[in-house]
Design a protein around this motif. Structure first.
Motif, short mmCIF file in Angstrom:
data_model
loop_
_atom_site.label_atom_id
_atom_site.label_comp_id
_atom_site.label_asym_id
_atom_site.label_seq_id
_atom_site.Cartn_x
_atom_site.Cartn_y
_atom_site.Cartn_z
N LEU A 45 20.81 -29.60 7.12
CA LEU A 45 21.43 -29.36 8.42
C LEU A 45 22.73 -28.59 8.25
CD1 LEU A 45 20.84 -30.14 11.39
CD2 LEU A 45 22.52 -31.96 11.11
N SER A 46 23.51 -28.95 7.24
CA SER A 46 24.79 -28.28 7.06
C SER A 46 24.59 -26.80 6.70
CB SER A 46 25.63 -29.00 6.01
OG SER A 46 25.00 -28.93 4.77
N TYR A 47 23.49 -26.50 6.02
CA TYR A 47 23.19 -25.10 5.72
C TYR A 47 22.88 -24.33 7.00
CZ TYR A 47 23.10 -25.33 0.67
OH TYR A 47 23.48 -25.44 -0.63
N LEU A 48 22.11 -24.99 7.86
CA LEU A 48 21.73 -24.39 9.13
C LEU A 48 22.95 -24.09 9.97
CD1 LEU A 48 18.74 -23.96 9.72
CD2 LEU A 48 18.92 -25.76 11.45
N ILE A 49 23.88 -25.05 9.98
CA ILE A 49 25.10 -24.87 10.77
C ILE A 49 25.91 -23.71 10.23
CG2 ILE A 49 27.31 -25.95 11.37
CD1 ILE A 49 25.79 -28.63 11.45
N ALA A 50 26.03 -23.64 8.90
CA ALA A 50 26.78 -22.55 8.29
C ALA A 50 26.17 -21.20 8.65
CB ALA A 50 26.84 -22.73 6.78
N ALA A 51 24.83 -21.12 8.59
CA ALA A 51 24.13 -19.88 8.92
C ALA A 51 24.42 -19.50 10.37
CB ALA A 51 22.63 -20.03 8.69
N LEU A 52 24.39 -20.49 11.24
CA LEU A 52 24.65 -20.24 12.66
C LEU A 52 26.05 -19.70 12.89
CD1 LEU A 52 22.62 -22.95 14.36
CD2 LEU A 52 23.51 -21.01 15.66
N ILE A 53 27.02 -20.32 12.21
CA ILE A 53 28.41 -19.88 12.35
C ILE A 53 28.55 -18.41 11.92
CG2 ILE A 53 30.77 -20.20 11.48
CD1 ILE A 53 30.20 -23.20 11.41
N LEU A 54 27.92 -18.08 10.80
CA LEU A 54 27.99 -16.70 10.30
C LEU A 54 27.43 -15.72 11.33
CD1 LEU A 54 27.05 -17.01 6.52
CD2 LEU A 54 29.27 -16.44 7.53
N ILE A 55 26.30 -16.10 11.93
CA ILE A 55 25.69 -15.21 12.92
C ILE A 55 26.59 -15.06 14.14
CG2 ILE A 55 23.76 -15.03 14.54
CD1 ILE A 55 21.97 -16.19 12.31
N ILE A 56 27.22 -16.17 14.54
CA ILE A 56 28.11 -16.11 15.71
C ILE A 56 29.30 -15.20 15.42
CG2 ILE A 56 29.72 -17.46 17.12
CD1 ILE A 56 27.65 -19.79 16.85
N VAL A 57 29.88 -15.35 14.23
CA VAL A 57 31.03 -14.51 13.86
C VAL A 57 30.62 -13.04 13.83
CG1 VAL A 57 32.62 -13.92 11.98
CG2 VAL A 57 32.23 -16.33 12.58
N TRP A 58 29.47 -12.80 13.22
CA TRP A 58 28.94 -11.44 13.15
C TRP A 58 28.82 -10.85 14.57
CZ3 TRP A 58 23.38 -10.40 10.79
CH2 TRP A 58 23.04 -9.06 10.95
N ASN A 59 28.23 -11.64 15.45
CA ASN A 59 28.05 -11.20 16.83
C ASN A 59 29.38 -10.88 17.47
OD1 ASN A 59 26.41 -10.59 19.00
ND2 ASN A 59 26.75 -12.62 19.94
N ALA A 60 30.36 -11.77 17.25
CA ALA A 60 31.68 -11.57 17.85
C ALA A 60 32.31 -10.28 17.34
CB ALA A 60 32.57 -12.78 17.53
#
Ligand SMILES: Nc1ncnc2c1ncn2[C@@H]1O[C@H](COP(=O)(O)OP(=O)(O)OP(=O)(O)O)[C@@H](O)[C@H]1O
Ligand SMILES: [Mg+2]
Lengths: 247, 247
Positions: free
Chosen positions: A10-25
């Protein structure tokens, strides 16, 4: 799957999500075609999957895996044999002289001898990874506590037994750690090796899309290369977990 | 009675010039238990390595069962810290000597299973040493030694890292084993009570280079109750006095 393992995933999934959000921003803020947003890249990636991306991916994977296997098959026996003081005193000077050289400068030489095909690329990557594995394996093989060996000798062990039951199992976790670092290096060198004199591989795809300013395709290449690294890394982690249970 | 171990005038000088032992002469009868006690660094471990055939004395000779040793024989060696291999499970550790000697798989299993059961280790067969308490680890080491059905058991401070209670339990266990199987044992220890409790013969060594200072006979030992008897305390006092004369 145990609870802690689930949490781990789960923590890997969260990290991946954060990266995608930052990228998007970042892509929204900068608003340049050079930084497309994740969705565009995703579309391009799936689009390319139907074209020649899988081909490029497989070729890159083939090159890097062969290189690593070649490096291992040479570095492990030589490194292990350093356990023998007599052999080590012969090998060590060569390692000291050759290790600090940035091996990538041998590229012209390699091409001269092995041509500009796959073989040269594989040898270039293998050469660099070889030294990383060799140095670690040698250091570990020399640091085996001699009491382990006495203990084994008292059971009537031969030289072969010592390598099989003490030196190799002791060194293996260190080889795997070196290999994890080696995978990163190998892929970096792979990119370099594929950026010229080839029409195949992810490195070629990236450089080619870059030339054509085809950013979604460029990013699809980058993502694929990251994926290749991630897969190799995961395989290593899996092996490490099984092999290093005793630590 | 015949002699199981006969040390005749052995001296050991290491290649770096350190003189570890000097003119050590004593013998251990078949089935007898012998304690060796001496200050730190006086060559006790060296002496055991020579008895087990791993090291050669610089001068003098060792007779095992009347003949000179050229390679490790049917002697088992138990070390304090590096005896067990952390990368092998309890089962694999106990099995190792049998495996090295090429004993058939089925027979290995039979011997090991019985030993694990006798020593109360059967529930831990798949554990790694780090998952066991210190006392249990030493029981595994003993099991591994016994698996080879040795004529001589050489022990180098086997219990020195254990707490007092566990230590006493294992001492009792070892005593019972000696009484039952009458294996010739040589036990190196720093602990006077342990030397007296477990040794029918107590050899006192001088500081380095180790020389035999005194050999004390201890006919009264052999019973678990000995620990609480007057004779035990007197013997301890005698040993302590002899040691204080040389240090
Ligand atoms: N392989 C070796 N090479 C050189 N010197 C050694 C070697 N092994 C041991 N020595 C030296 O020989 C001496 C005796 O060592 P040994 O380990 O036999 O002593 P010991 O009585 O077992 O000590 P301790 O009570 O600390 O276990 C020590 O001074 C040690 O430093
Ligand atoms: Mg010692």
């Amino acid at each position: 799957m145990s609870g802690s393992e689930k949490k781990h995933k789960l923590s890997y999934l969260i990290a991946a999500l954060i990266l995608i959000i930052v990228w998007n921003a970042v892509s929204c803020l900068i608003n340049s075609p050079a930084i497309p947003n994740p969705y565009v890249v995703f579309l391009s990636f799936t689009q390319q999957l139907k074209q020649d991306l899988p081909q490029h991916f497989l070729i890159s994977a083939y090159r890097v895996i062969y290189s690593i296997l070649l490096a291992l098959s040479l570095a492990i026996p030589i490194g292990l044999s350093a356990h023998e003081k007599r052999i080590d005193s012969f090998v060590a000077p060569f390692i000291y002289l050759l290790y600090p050289i940035p091996h990538i400068v041998f590229l012209p030489l390699i091409i001269l001898f092995f041509g500009i095909g796959d073989l040269s690329k594989i040898i270039l990557i293998a050469l660099i990874v070889f030294f990383q594995i060799l140095v670690t394996t040698r250091d570990a093989a020399r640091s085996v506590n001699e009491y382990y060996i006495y203990s084994l000798l008292s059971l009537g062990a031969t030289k072969k037994d010592i390598y099989k039951h003490v030196v190799f199992p002791f060194v293996l976790p260190k080889i795997l750690t070196a290999l994890r670092i080696g995978v990163g290096t190998a892929i970096a060198v792979l990119f370099f090796a594929e950026s010229f004199a080839t029409n195949e591989g992810l490195g070629h795809l990236i450089v080619d899309s870059w030339d054509r300013a085809d950013y979604p395709s460029l990013y699809a290449g980058i993502v694929s290369m990251a994926l290749l690294g991630f897969i190799l890394y995961s395989i290593l982690e899996f092996v490490e977990k099984r092999v290093c249970r005793w630590m | 009675m015949t002699k199981a171990i006969e040390a005749i005038n052995i001296s050991k000088v290491y290649s770096n010039g350190v003189k570890a032992l000097e003119n050590v002469t004593f013998s251990v009868e078949k089935g007898e238990s012998c304690s060796i006690i001496g200050p730190s660094g006086c060559g006790k471990t060296t002496l055991l390595f020579i008895f087990s055939g791993i090291l050669k004395p610089t001068t003098g000779k060792v007779l095992i069962d009347g003949s000179e040793i050229d390679k490790p024989r049917n002697t088992a060696l138990i070390l304090q810290d590096f005896g067990l291999f952390p990368w092998k499970t309890v089962y694999e550790n106990v099995c190792l000597g049998l495996k090295i000697r090429g004993v058939e798989k089925n027979k290995q299993k039979k011997i090991v299973e019985k030993l694990l059961k006798d020593l109360g280790l059967q529930d831990f067969r798949n554990s790694y040493p780090k998952e066991l308490s210190g006392g249990m680890q030493q029981r595994v080491a003993i099991a591994r030694a016994l698996a080879l059905n040795p004529e001589i058991m050489l022990m180098d401070e086997p219990f020195s890292s254990l707490d007092a209670l566990t230590r006493e339990k294992l001492q009792n266990f070892l005593l019972e084993l000696q009484n039952k199987d009458s294996i010739t044992t040589v036990l190196v220890t720093h602990n006077i009570e342990e030397a007296v409790f477990l040794g029918k013969k107590i050899v006192i060594l001088s500081p380095r280079p180790g020389k035999v200072v005194k050999i004390i006979d201890n006919e009264e030992m052999g019973d678990v109750e000995y620990r609480n008897k007057k004779g035990f305390f007197e013997k301890c006092r005698e040993v302590r006095k002899s040691i204080s004369l040389v240090i």
